[in-house]
Design a protein around this motif. Structure first.
Motif, PDB file in Angstrom:
ATOM      1  N   VAL A 149      -7.133  -5.069  -6.553  1.00  0.00           N
ATOM      2  CA  VAL A 149      -5.892  -4.513  -6.013  1.00  0.00           C
ATOM      3  C   VAL A 149      -6.224  -3.925  -4.651  1.00  0.00           C
ATOM      4  N   PHE A 161      -4.649  -1.899  -1.524  1.00  0.00           N
ATOM      5  CA  PHE A 161      -3.490  -1.014  -1.366  1.00  0.00           C
ATOM      6  C   PHE A 161      -3.641  -0.141  -0.127  1.00  0.00           C
ATOM      7  N   ASP A 162      -2.531   0.356   0.375  1.00  0.00           N
ATOM      8  CA  ASP A 162      -2.498   1.272   1.513  1.00  0.00           C
ATOM      9  C   ASP A 162      -2.898   2.657   1.002  1.00  0.00           C
ATOM     10  N   CYS A 207       1.572   4.116  -3.196  1.00  0.00           N
ATOM     11  CA  CYS A 207       0.581   3.063  -3.447  1.00  0.00           C
ATOM     12  C   CYS A 207      -0.653   3.628  -4.153  1.00  0.00           C
ATOM     13  N   ASN A 245       1.126  -4.703  -1.311  1.00  0.00           N
ATOM     14  CA  ASN A 245      -0.195  -4.642  -1.920  1.00  0.00           C
ATOM     15  C   ASN A 245      -0.637  -6.082  -2.134  1.00  0.00           C
TER      16      ASN A 245
END
Length: 152
Positions: free
Chosen positions: A26, A28-29, A35, A78
């Protein structure tokens, strides 16, 4: 974008650092509170340790966004890679929920919503995520257990 049909196409890209392909990933930000909360949720409910995590701002995250032709500064989705296949937007959410098993797999029903509508909802949330949920100004320190599953 539902999926990229070339599993592991990033293996041939020298810009993409190596990572454990036996696990899902994953990306993500990490500045986005929403997130990061999603990652913490996945970590808490991923009893089998199926997923690893990488910040979109990390070397791996940046390389994957570039590899897939996505914006490397405005992380509007994402990235979820499961079995070498990229999932984005609502499909990324559904892929993770399916992998977590019951009862979370029920939430994969979002794939029953027409893709255009589901992604429009996703885009609306993504566009307003900092305004609605906030933004971390400093990097949060993950727990020792979560840090062990972060790819840097």
């Amino acid at each position: 974008m539902r999926t990229i049909l070339e599993p592991y196409s990033f293996n041939d890209d020298p810009e993409v650092p190596t990572f454990d392909h036996g696990k899902g990933l994953v990306v993500f930000d990490h500045q986005c509170i929403f997130c990061s909360s999603f990652v913490r949720f996945v970590f808490a409910h991923d009893a089998s340790g199926r997923f690893m995590f990488a910040a979109a701002q990390s070397r791996l995250g940046q390389a994957l966004y570039r590899h897939y032709g996505l914006d490397t500064t405005n992380f509007s989705t994402n990235l979820v890679i499961v079995d070498g296949i990229l999932h984005t937007k609502m499909d990324a959410f559904a892929a993770v929920m399916r992998a977590l098993g019951f009862p979370w797999s029920i939430l994969a029903v979002v794939n029953a919503v027409p893709r255009q509508l589901a992604n429009a909802i996703y885009d609306l949330i993504a566009k307003n995520r900092y305004r609605i949920f906030g933004k971390y100004e400093t990097c949060l320190m993950p727990s020792k257990e979560l840090k062990a599953r972060v790819v840097e």
